[in-house]
Design a protein around this motif. Sequence first.
Motif, short mmCIF file in Angstrom:
data_model
loop_
_atom_site.label_atom_id
_atom_site.label_comp_id
_atom_site.label_asym_id
_atom_site.label_seq_id
_atom_site.Cartn_x
_atom_site.Cartn_y
_atom_site.Cartn_z
N THR A 1 0.82 -1.21 0.00
CA THR A 1 0.00 0.00 0.00
C THR A 1 0.86 1.26 0.00
O THR A 1 1.99 1.25 0.49
CB THR A 1 -0.91 0.01 1.26
OG1 THR A 1 -1.48 1.30 1.43
CG2 THR A 1 -0.12 -0.31 2.54
N ASP A 2 0.27 2.33 -0.50
CA ASP A 2 0.98 3.63 -0.46
C ASP A 2 1.16 4.13 0.97
O ASP A 2 1.98 5.01 1.23
CB ASP A 2 0.24 4.69 -1.31
CG ASP A 2 -1.20 4.95 -0.90
OD1 ASP A 2 -1.69 4.32 0.07
OD2 ASP A 2 -1.85 5.79 -1.55
N GLU A 3 0.39 3.54 1.92
CA GLU A 3 0.48 4.02 3.31
C GLU A 3 1.85 3.76 3.93
O GLU A 3 2.18 4.35 4.95
CB GLU A 3 -0.62 3.39 4.16
CG GLU A 3 -1.98 3.80 3.69
CD GLU A 3 -3.10 3.57 4.70
OE1 GLU A 3 -2.82 3.43 5.89
OE2 GLU A 3 -4.25 3.57 4.26
N SER B 1 -2.65 3.00 -4.28
CA SER B 1 -3.42 4.00 -3.56
C SER B 1 -4.81 3.44 -3.21
O SER B 1 -5.09 2.27 -3.48
CB SER B 1 -3.54 5.26 -4.42
OG SER B 1 -4.17 4.92 -5.64
N ASN B 2 -5.68 4.26 -2.63
CA ASN B 2 -7.01 3.80 -2.19
C ASN B 2 -7.83 3.23 -3.34
O ASN B 2 -8.00 3.91 -4.36
CB ASN B 2 -7.79 4.96 -1.59
CG ASN B 2 -7.30 5.35 -0.21
OD1 ASN B 2 -6.13 5.69 -0.04
ND2 ASN B 2 -8.16 5.28 0.77
N ASN B 3 -8.38 2.04 -3.14
CA ASN B 3 -9.24 1.42 -4.15
C ASN B 3 -10.71 1.66 -3.81
O ASN B 3 -11.07 1.80 -2.64
CB ASN B 3 -9.05 -0.10 -4.14
CG ASN B 3 -7.77 -0.55 -4.82
OD1 ASN B 3 -7.74 -1.62 -5.44
ND2 ASN B 3 -6.70 0.22 -4.74
N VAL C 1 -6.69 14.10 2.06
CA VAL C 1 -6.77 13.78 0.63
C VAL C 1 -6.32 12.34 0.38
O VAL C 1 -5.30 11.90 0.92
CB VAL C 1 -5.88 14.76 -0.18
CG1 VAL C 1 -5.70 14.30 -1.62
CG2 VAL C 1 -6.47 16.16 -0.14
N ARG C 2 -7.12 11.61 -0.42
CA ARG C 2 -6.75 10.27 -0.85
C ARG C 2 -6.75 10.24 -2.38
O ARG C 2 -7.40 11.04 -3.04
CB ARG C 2 -7.75 9.23 -0.30
CG ARG C 2 -7.78 9.13 1.25
CD ARG C 2 -6.48 8.59 1.78
NE ARG C 2 -6.42 8.42 3.22
CZ ARG C 2 -5.89 9.29 4.08
NH1 ARG C 2 -5.45 10.47 3.64
NH2 ARG C 2 -5.81 9.02 5.36
N ASP C 3 -6.00 9.26 -2.93
CA ASP C 3 -5.78 9.16 -4.37
C ASP C 3 -6.53 7.90 -4.82
O ASP C 3 -6.06 6.79 -4.58
CB ASP C 3 -4.25 9.02 -4.55
CG ASP C 3 -3.80 8.99 -5.99
OD1 ASP C 3 -4.65 9.03 -6.89
OD2 ASP C 3 -2.57 8.90 -6.20
N ALA D 1 -10.33 15.36 -1.73
CA ALA D 1 -10.54 15.53 -0.28
C ALA D 1 -11.75 14.68 0.12
O ALA D 1 -12.72 14.56 -0.65
CB ALA D 1 -10.79 16.99 0.05
N ASN D 2 -11.70 14.11 1.32
CA ASN D 2 -12.80 13.24 1.78
C ASN D 2 -14.16 13.93 1.69
O ASN D 2 -15.14 13.33 1.26
CB ASN D 2 -12.56 12.80 3.23
CG ASN D 2 -11.33 11.93 3.36
OD1 ASN D 2 -10.91 11.27 2.40
ND2 ASN D 2 -10.73 11.90 4.55
N ILE D 3 -14.21 15.19 2.10
CA ILE D 3 -15.51 15.88 2.13
C ILE D 3 -16.11 16.00 0.71
O ILE D 3 -17.33 15.90 0.53
CB ILE D 3 -15.40 17.27 2.83
CG1 ILE D 3 -16.78 17.90 3.01
CG2 ILE D 3 -14.47 18.21 2.10
CD1 ILE D 3 -17.69 17.13 3.94
O1 TDX Z 1 -16.09 6.90 8.61
C1 TDX Z 1 -15.08 7.36 8.04
N1 TDX Z 1 -14.93 8.70 7.94
C2 TDX Z 1 -13.85 9.30 7.37
O2 TDX Z 1 -13.76 10.53 7.29
C3 TDX Z 1 -14.06 6.51 7.49
C4 TDX Z 1 -14.17 5.02 7.57
C5 TDX Z 1 -12.97 7.12 6.89
N2 TDX Z 1 -12.84 8.47 6.85
C6 TDX Z 1 -11.66 9.07 6.21
C7 TDX Z 1 -10.33 8.54 6.72
C8 TDX Z 1 -9.45 8.62 5.48
O3 TDX Z 1 -8.88 9.91 5.38
O4 TDX Z 1 -11.70 8.70 4.82
C9 TDX Z 1 -10.40 8.40 4.31
C10 TDX Z 1 -10.38 6.98 3.79
O5 TDX Z 1 -10.52 6.11 4.89
P1 TDX Z 1 -10.51 4.51 4.72
O6 TDX Z 1 -11.57 4.13 3.75
O7 TDX Z 1 -10.54 3.92 6.08
O8 TDX Z 1 -9.11 4.28 3.97
P2 TDX Z 1 -7.60 4.65 4.37
O9 TDX Z 1 -7.44 4.84 5.82
O10 TDX Z 1 -7.17 5.78 3.46
O11 TDX Z 1 -6.87 3.27 3.95
C11 TDX Z 1 -7.24 2.60 2.71
O12 TDX Z 1 -6.31 2.87 1.70
C12 TDX Z 1 -5.06 2.26 1.78
C13 TDX Z 1 -7.37 1.09 2.93
O13 TDX Z 1 -8.30 0.86 3.98
C14 TDX Z 1 -6.06 0.45 3.20
O14 TDX Z 1 -6.20 -0.97 3.30
C15 TDX Z 1 -5.13 0.78 2.07
O15 TDX Z 1 -3.86 0.27 2.34
#
Ligand code: TDX
Length: 338
Positions: free
Chosen positions: A124-126, A180-182, A215-217, A250-252
């Motif tokens: 993972t990118d993490e 990155s995030n799937n 921010v996620r990709d 961005a998540n929002i």
């Molecule tokens: O209820 C929520 N509210 C919220 O704001 C949840 C579950 C997440 N979030 C935010 C946290 C993160 O910034 O959204 C973003 C994405 O969260 P997740 O879906 O939990 O993913 P993330 O933590 O980014 O990790 C994911 O991507 C990389 C996967 O779960 C990992 O397995 C992968 O390695």
Amino acid sequence: MKLIVTGGAGFIGSNFIYYMQEHHDYDILCMDALTYAGNLETLKEAEKNPRYSFVKCDIADRDAVYRVFEDFRPDVVVNFAAESHVDRSIEDPGIFLQTNVIGTQVLLDACRKYGIKRFHQVSTDEVYGDLPLDRPDLFFTESTPIHTSSPYSASKASADLLVQAYHRTYDLPVTISRCSNNYGPYQFPEKLIPLMIANCLANKPLPVYGQGLNVRDWLYVEDHCKAIDMILQCGRDGEIYNIGGHNEMANIDIVKLIVGEIGKSEELITYVTDRKGHDLRYAIDPAKIKAELGWEPETKFADGIKKTIKWYLDNKTWWERIVSGEYCEYYEKMYENR
Ligand code: TDX
Ligand code: NAD
């Protein structure tokens, strides 16, 4: 070709099995412990293929793993099996070390003992940590130093180091991909996108961590599967390949988009206490996999998110069964008083 897919009853592993069945004529064995995240219901179409089989097996159970290798004699092993949810790792890191680190080591030992053509580690990118929000010019490359934030990412990084050590020390043919995030079909509704879709449909609050500015990709899961297939075919032993499609959001903005697509009110959005150690921004530079293997994502986010929402609408029975029982307890624990 005989292929073992560990964690094949989970989100990306199951999509990968379907992808490989569509594009190749391999014997595929899915090896999965069926934790809360594994679901055989997901694989019922795959089971119709006579070259597919399933074995319930914990990758950290050495005797059981060796028995599977003894019987099946794989050419290639792709390791998706993992504890994958960051929030759960913050609550209880132990199982993350057991599955993600020890489990990977057991698989590597089995590969050495029985001999394989390739072991591929799905990472993972993490493992690179995070990037600042005010430096949009920065991206993760394969040479970005490992700098983990959560017990989850630390366990994934540890596994990567072991995979590299087995290559260097024992000459095991390995590759690693860091994606990155799937998003897409069959993702467990604890993760951002399916959780927001499920809550929206149930008119439940949409819990956005902090201010929702992280921010996620995002990459459509099928594009990830295609990249792994290309690495198996043409990737160089010992190499790491970053996978991502330059789709930062961005998540929002994701949450508002889902609310809009489903036709609900933004009043459902509820800002809750931030995740501990919350990574600010992930952004992959996919230049290496593009230049070496010619991989590029095919699904644009605007199309992928529509397809994904439609899938959750059309497959309510798949996820409604999940968002009961153990999930309810998890949800209460994770989100109440937040
Ligand atoms: O209820 C929520 N509210 C919220 O704001 C949840 C579950 C997440 N979030 C935010 C946290 C993160 O910034 O959204 C973003 C994405 O969260 P997740 O879906 O939990 O993913 P993330 O933590 O980014 O990790 C994911 O991507 C990389 C996967 O779960 C990992 O397995 C992968 O390695
Ligand atoms: P998931 O949680 O949906 O699925 C994990 C699967 O592994 C489940 O079927 C589960 O039963 C199985 N499993 C768990 N522990 C096991 C064990 N000890 N032995 C055998 N099987 C076990 O996860 P996912 O989102 O499909 O992620 C798959 C892989 O991809 C993970 O390694 C994850 O780190 C990585 N990854 C995920 C993302 C993402 O956005 N989801 C991004 C990059 C990398």
